[in-house]
Design a protein around this motif. Structure first.
Motif, PDB file in Angstrom:
ATOM      1  N   TYR A  35       0.798  -1.230   0.000  1.00  0.00           N
ATOM      2  CA  TYR A  35       0.000   0.000   0.000  1.00  0.00           C
ATOM      3  C   TYR A  35       0.830   1.281   0.000  1.00  0.00           C
ATOM      4  O   TYR A  35       0.279   2.374  -0.020  1.00  0.00           O
ATOM      5  CB  TYR A  35      -0.955   0.003   1.196  1.00  0.00           C
ATOM      6  CG  TYR A  35      -1.928  -1.139   1.130  1.00  0.00           C
ATOM      7  CD1 TYR A  35      -2.974  -1.143   0.220  1.00  0.00           C
ATOM      8  CD2 TYR A  35      -1.773  -2.234   1.966  1.00  0.00           C
ATOM      9  CE1 TYR A  35      -3.847  -2.199   0.132  1.00  0.00           C
ATOM     10  CE2 TYR A  35      -2.651  -3.310   1.887  1.00  0.00           C
ATOM     11  CZ  TYR A  35      -3.684  -3.286   0.973  1.00  0.00           C
ATOM     12  OH  TYR A  35      -4.537  -4.353   0.891  1.00  0.00           O
ATOM     13  N   GLY A  36       2.153   1.164   0.076  1.00  0.00           N
ATOM     14  CA  GLY A  36       2.981   2.349  -0.082  1.00  0.00           C
ATOM     15  C   GLY A  36       3.558   2.889   1.210  1.00  0.00           C
ATOM     16  O   GLY A  36       3.237   2.456   2.315  1.00  0.00           O
ATOM     17  N   ARG A  37       4.427   3.867   1.028  1.00  0.00           N
ATOM     18  CA  ARG A  37       5.224   4.417   2.131  1.00  0.00           C
ATOM     19  C   ARG A  37       4.375   5.109   3.179  1.00  0.00           C
ATOM     20  O   ARG A  37       4.612   4.949   4.380  1.00  0.00           O
ATOM     21  CB  ARG A  37       6.257   5.381   1.553  1.00  0.00           C
ATOM     22  CG  ARG A  37       7.226   5.952   2.569  1.00  0.00           C
ATOM     23  CD  ARG A  37       8.413   6.545   1.843  1.00  0.00           C
ATOM     24  NE  ARG A  37       9.219   5.506   1.203  1.00  0.00           N
ATOM     25  CZ  ARG A  37      10.180   5.765   0.319  1.00  0.00           C
ATOM     26  NH1 ARG A  37      10.433   7.014  -0.048  1.00  0.00           N
ATOM     27  NH2 ARG A  37      10.877   4.773  -0.207  1.00  0.00           N
ATOM     28  N   GLU A 112      -9.980  -8.553  -7.438  1.00  0.00           N
ATOM     29  CA  GLU A 112      -9.068  -7.604  -6.815  1.00  0.00           C
ATOM     30  C   GLU A 112      -8.509  -8.196  -5.534  1.00  0.00           C
ATOM     31  O   GLU A 112      -9.194  -8.953  -4.850  1.00  0.00           O
ATOM     32  CB  GLU A 112      -9.810  -6.304  -6.478  1.00  0.00           C
ATOM     33  CG  GLU A 112     -10.238  -5.510  -7.686  1.00  0.00           C
ATOM     34  CD  GLU A 112      -9.054  -4.961  -8.457  1.00  0.00           C
ATOM     35  OE1 GLU A 112      -8.018  -4.650  -7.830  1.00  0.00           O
ATOM     36  OE2 GLU A 112      -9.142  -4.852  -9.686  1.00  0.00           O
ATOM     37  N   PRO A 113      -7.258  -7.863  -5.185  1.00  0.00           N
ATOM     38  CA  PRO A 113      -6.722  -8.331  -3.917  1.00  0.00           C
ATOM     39  C   PRO A 113      -7.553  -7.810  -2.757  1.00  0.00           C
ATOM     40  O   PRO A 113      -8.131  -6.738  -2.822  1.00  0.00           O
ATOM     41  CB  PRO A 113      -5.298  -7.725  -3.891  1.00  0.00           C
ATOM     42  CG  PRO A 113      -4.984  -7.402  -5.307  1.00  0.00           C
ATOM     43  CD  PRO A 113      -6.292  -7.069  -5.942  1.00  0.00           C
ATOM     44  N   VAL A 114      -7.612  -8.598  -1.698  1.00  0.00           N
ATOM     45  CA  VAL A 114      -8.345  -8.189  -0.502  1.00  0.00           C
ATOM     46  C   VAL A 114      -7.569  -7.089   0.203  1.00  0.00           C
ATOM     47  O   VAL A 114      -6.410  -7.265   0.570  1.00  0.00           O
ATOM     48  CB  VAL A 114      -8.538  -9.387   0.450  1.00  0.00           C
ATOM     49  CG1 VAL A 114      -9.287  -8.946   1.700  1.00  0.00           C
ATOM     50  CG2 VAL A 114      -9.285 -10.506  -0.265  1.00  0.00           C
ATOM     51  N   ALA A 115      -8.191  -5.926   0.377  1.00  0.00           N
ATOM     52  CA  ALA A 115      -7.501  -4.802   0.995  1.00  0.00           C
ATOM     53  C   ALA A 115      -7.371  -5.010   2.488  1.00  0.00           C
ATOM     54  O   ALA A 115      -8.332  -5.344   3.169  1.00  0.00           O
ATOM     55  CB  ALA A 115      -8.256  -3.501   0.705  1.00  0.00           C
ATOM     56  N   ALA A 116      -6.169  -4.853   3.011  1.00  0.00           N
ATOM     57  CA  ALA A 116      -5.950  -4.970   4.452  1.00  0.00           C
ATOM     58  C   ALA A 116      -6.077  -3.614   5.122  1.00  0.00           C
ATOM     59  O   ALA A 116      -6.408  -3.521   6.283  1.00  0.00           O
ATOM     60  CB  ALA A 116      -4.562  -5.561   4.725  1.00  0.00           C
ATOM     61  N   VAL A 117      -5.801  -2.555   4.398  1.00  0.00           N
ATOM     62  CA  VAL A 117      -5.869  -1.194   4.944  1.00  0.00           C
ATOM     63  C   VAL A 117      -6.532  -0.297   3.915  1.00  0.00           C
ATOM     64  O   VAL A 117      -6.124  -0.274   2.763  1.00  0.00           O
ATOM     65  CB  VAL A 117      -4.449  -0.668   5.269  1.00  0.00           C
ATOM     66  CG1 VAL A 117      -4.523   0.774   5.730  1.00  0.00           C
ATOM     67  CG2 VAL A 117      -3.780  -1.531   6.320  1.00  0.00           C
ATOM     68  N   VAL A 185      12.951  -2.222  -4.493  1.00  0.00           N
ATOM     69  CA  VAL A 185      12.426  -3.206  -3.547  1.00  0.00           C
ATOM     70  C   VAL A 185      10.947  -3.447  -3.792  1.00  0.00           C
ATOM     71  O   VAL A 185      10.478  -4.589  -3.750  1.00  0.00           O
ATOM     72  CB  VAL A 185      12.647  -2.736  -2.090  1.00  0.00           C
ATOM     73  CG1 VAL A 185      11.986  -3.701  -1.102  1.00  0.00           C
ATOM     74  CG2 VAL A 185      14.137  -2.621  -1.795  1.00  0.00           C
ATOM     75  N   GLN A 186      10.195  -2.371  -4.089  1.00  0.00           N
ATOM     76  CA  GLN A 186       8.761  -2.519  -4.267  1.00  0.00           C
ATOM     77  C   GLN A 186       8.431  -3.356  -5.503  1.00  0.00           C
ATOM     78  O   GLN A 186       7.448  -4.097  -5.508  1.00  0.00           O
ATOM     79  CB  GLN A 186       8.090  -1.150  -4.372  1.00  0.00           C
ATOM     80  CG  GLN A 186       6.585  -1.207  -4.143  1.00  0.00           C
ATOM     81  CD  GLN A 186       6.019   0.119  -3.719  1.00  0.00           C
ATOM     82  OE1 GLN A 186       6.531   1.163  -4.099  1.00  0.00           O
ATOM     83  NE2 GLN A 186       4.964   0.093  -2.934  1.00  0.00           N
ATOM     84  N   GLN A 187       9.255  -3.257  -6.542  1.00  0.00           N
ATOM     85  CA  GLN A 187       9.037  -4.096  -7.716  1.00  0.00           C
ATOM     86  C   GLN A 187       9.166  -5.571  -7.350  1.00  0.00           C
ATOM     87  O   GLN A 187       8.380  -6.412  -7.796  1.00  0.00           O
ATOM     88  CB  GLN A 187      10.041  -3.732  -8.806  1.00  0.00           C
ATOM     89  CG  GLN A 187       9.791  -2.374  -9.439  1.00  0.00           C
ATOM     90  CD  GLN A 187      10.877  -1.990 -10.436  1.00  0.00           C
ATOM     91  OE1 GLN A 187      11.886  -2.689 -10.568  1.00  0.00           O
ATOM     92  NE2 GLN A 187      10.677  -0.874 -11.129  1.00  0.00           N
TER      93      GLN A 187
END
Length: 218
Positions: A35-37, A112-117, A185-187
């Motif tokens: 979900y990003g930084r 879609e992936p299940v959103a955790a946040v 790293v994110q890739q």
């Protein structure tokens, strides 16, 4: 000088504990890469606020009162174990959804992936809840602070201790989130997202189940 030595020992032991794989570590790893930084750092803030509260409760004797009340402590353990199981099941569902998406042709109906946040507020709340509901954290800080913080330590020394515990916790988890959200790293993380979710889910499930099993009467 004695207080400085005490603080250094306290921070060293705490930092070693922070680096060990556990629910806090797994939560940052699972969510920062996906979900990003901003979400990762917000979770780090939530976790560190939970640690801050644990430290305050331990130094004020509240944690000891909870620990000495079997029914209350059992309820806390049950809530914490159930919450970790819930996190584990959510991570497992995310892993399964990601694997299905990987093996599904790209269409408008692709899962879609299940959103955790979902939001920054949810990230903060999830970080805080994961730490504060972990009964092992309560026992750890109660043992750590009662062992290393002398009863005669000055008020300023105790305030410095809990402030440094919060700061080092936030900096460690924020650094972890920052590293996991670097471009290269994110890739890699995105390619391995299902397996990261699965591993983190396993950590949540094992710890949560262990806590609940120990509550069962022999």
């Amino acid at each position: 000088m004695n207080e400085v030595h005490t603080l250094m020992t306290l921070l060293t032991v705490h930092f070693i504990a922070l680096m060990s794989p556990g629910p806090d570590f797994a939560l940052v790893v699972q969510n920062a890469g996906r979900y990003g930084r901003q979400v990762g750092v917000t979770i780090a803030l939530g976790l560190s606020l939970g640690i801050l509260l644990h430290a305050i409760l331990s130094l004020t004797g509240t944690s000891l009162l909870i620990r000495e009340q079997p029914t209350l402590f059992a309820l806390l353990q049950g809530a914490g174990g159930a919450y970790l199981l819930w996190l584990g099941l959510g991570a497992a569902r995310s892993a399964w959804a990601s694997l299905r998406q990987t093996n599904t042709p790209v269409t408008d109906n692709a899962p879609e992936p299940v959103a955790a946040v979902g939001t920054i507020k949810q990230a903060l709340a999830k970080g805080f809840a994961t730490n504060i509901l972990n009964p092992k954290a309560l026992v750890f800080f109660l043992s750590l602070l009662s062992t290393l913080i002398p009863a005669g330590m000055s008020t300023s020394g105790k305030i410095t201790a809990i402030s440094l515990l919060w700061l080092i916790s936030f900096l460690w988890f924020a650094l972890l989130a920052w590293l996991l959200t670097g471009q290269r790293v994110q890739q890699t993380v995105r390619r391995w997202t299902p397996y990261v979710d699965a591993l983190c889910g396993l950590i949540f499930l094992v710890i949560g189940a262990t806590i609940l099993v120990r509550l069962l009467p022999l």
